[in-house]
Design a protein around this motif. Structure first.
Motif, short mmCIF file in Angstrom:
data_model
loop_
_atom_site.label_atom_id
_atom_site.label_comp_id
_atom_site.label_asym_id
_atom_site.label_seq_id
_atom_site.Cartn_x
_atom_site.Cartn_y
_atom_site.Cartn_z
N ASP A 147 33.77 34.34 -13.41
CA ASP A 147 34.54 33.30 -14.10
C ASP A 147 34.80 33.69 -15.55
OD1 ASP A 147 34.68 31.77 -11.84
OD2 ASP A 147 32.99 30.48 -12.39
N ILE A 148 33.81 34.28 -16.19
CA ILE A 148 33.98 34.71 -17.58
C ILE A 148 35.03 35.81 -17.67
CG2 ILE A 148 32.85 35.92 -19.49
CD1 ILE A 148 30.36 34.33 -18.89
N ILE A 149 34.99 36.74 -16.74
CA ILE A 149 35.98 37.83 -16.74
C ILE A 149 37.38 37.28 -16.50
CG2 ILE A 149 36.72 39.89 -15.47
CD1 ILE A 149 33.72 40.49 -15.04
N ALA A 150 37.50 36.35 -15.56
CA ALA A 150 38.81 35.74 -15.29
C ALA A 150 39.31 34.97 -16.50
CB ALA A 150 38.73 34.84 -14.07
N ALA A 151 38.44 34.25 -17.17
CA ALA A 151 38.83 33.49 -18.35
C ALA A 151 39.27 34.43 -19.47
CB ALA A 151 37.68 32.61 -18.81
N ALA A 152 38.59 35.55 -19.63
CA ALA A 152 38.96 36.52 -20.67
C ALA A 152 40.33 37.12 -20.37
CB ALA A 152 37.90 37.62 -20.76
N ILE A 153 40.58 37.44 -19.11
CA ILE A 153 41.89 37.99 -18.73
C ILE A 153 43.00 36.98 -18.99
CG2 ILE A 153 43.26 38.75 -16.75
CD1 ILE A 153 40.69 40.07 -15.68
N GLY A 179 47.50 35.05 -24.95
CA GLY A 179 47.69 35.48 -26.34
C GLY A 179 48.78 36.51 -26.48
N THR A 180 48.84 37.44 -25.53
CA THR A 180 49.89 38.46 -25.55
C THR A 180 51.26 37.82 -25.35
OG1 THR A 180 48.33 40.07 -24.64
CG2 THR A 180 50.66 40.61 -24.50
N THR A 181 51.34 36.87 -24.44
CA THR A 181 52.60 36.18 -24.21
C THR A 181 53.05 35.43 -25.46
OG1 THR A 181 52.03 35.94 -21.88
CG2 THR A 181 53.77 34.51 -22.72
N LEU A 205 52.23 36.08 -28.59
CA LEU A 205 52.61 37.06 -29.61
C LEU A 205 53.99 37.64 -29.32
CD1 LEU A 205 51.83 38.85 -32.06
CD2 LEU A 205 50.93 40.48 -30.39
N LEU A 206 54.25 37.99 -28.07
CA LEU A 206 55.55 38.57 -27.73
C LEU A 206 56.68 37.55 -27.91
CD1 LEU A 206 54.66 40.72 -24.62
CD2 LEU A 206 55.19 41.49 -26.93
N THR A 207 56.40 36.31 -27.62
CA THR A 207 57.41 35.27 -27.82
C THR A 207 57.76 35.14 -29.30
OG1 THR A 207 56.57 34.09 -25.90
CG2 THR A 207 57.95 32.85 -27.41
N LYS A 208 56.74 35.15 -30.14
CA LYS A 208 56.97 35.05 -31.59
C LYS A 208 57.73 36.27 -32.10
CE LYS A 208 54.78 31.21 -32.42
NZ LYS A 208 55.39 30.02 -32.95
N LEU A 209 57.32 37.47 -31.65
CA LEU A 209 58.00 38.68 -32.09
C LEU A 209 59.45 38.72 -31.63
CD1 LEU A 209 55.32 41.47 -31.66
CD2 LEU A 209 56.31 40.64 -33.78
N ARG A 210 59.69 38.27 -30.40
CA ARG A 210 61.07 38.25 -29.89
C ARG A 210 61.92 37.28 -30.71
NH1 ARG A 210 60.47 37.58 -24.24
NH2 ARG A 210 60.20 39.82 -24.21
N ALA A 211 61.35 36.13 -31.08
CA ALA A 211 62.10 35.16 -31.89
C ALA A 211 62.41 35.74 -33.27
CB ALA A 211 61.29 33.87 -32.03
N ILE A 212 61.46 36.44 -33.86
CA ILE A 212 61.69 37.07 -35.17
C ILE A 212 62.76 38.15 -35.06
CG2 ILE A 212 60.63 38.54 -36.93
CD1 ILE A 212 58.02 36.98 -36.44
N ALA A 213 62.70 38.94 -33.99
CA ALA A 213 63.68 40.02 -33.82
C ALA A 213 65.09 39.47 -33.66
CB ALA A 213 63.30 40.87 -32.61
N VAL A 214 65.23 38.42 -32.89
CA VAL A 214 66.55 37.83 -32.69
C VAL A 214 67.04 37.16 -33.96
CG1 VAL A 214 67.79 36.02 -31.44
CG2 VAL A 214 66.28 37.58 -30.21
#
Length: 93
Positions: A12-18, A24-26, A28-37
């Motif tokens: 459960d801990i491993i699944a929660a970490a994943i 968090g990656t999603t 971050l990528l959403t924020k970076l994509r918005a900044i790029a556009v």
């Protein structure tokens, strides 16, 4: 019985970490994509869009760099051990 509970707890801990890392990656990528556009930065937009492929490519490059440097180190170690043997025993093969 306790071993089974502990096993599920660890999974459960491993699944929660994943899930946390992927979320968090999603974000971050959403924020970076918005900044790029917003800033009209096509290079940043391209990097944000193709980051998994760039990550894989970088890993492959690092793998091959480490393999070639490791082969050079092994060859140097063999030469050093041979010269040491020749000096210490006073003969050549």
């Amino acid at each position: 019985m306790t071993a089974d509970n502990k096993k599920f707890w660890t999974e459960d801990i491993i699944a929660a970490a994943i899930l946390a890392v992927s979320g968090g990656t999603t974000l971050l990528l959403t924020k970076l994509r918005a900044i790029a556009v917003e800033q009209h930065l096509p290079v940043l937009h391209l990097l944000v869009q193709w980051w998994p492929l760039l990550l894989i490519f970088g890993g492959v490059v690092l793998l091959f760099i480490n393999q070639t440097s490791g082969a050079k180190d092994r060859n140097a170690a063999q030469l050093n051990s041979r010269s040491y043997t020749e000096k210490s025993h006073g003969f050549r093969n």
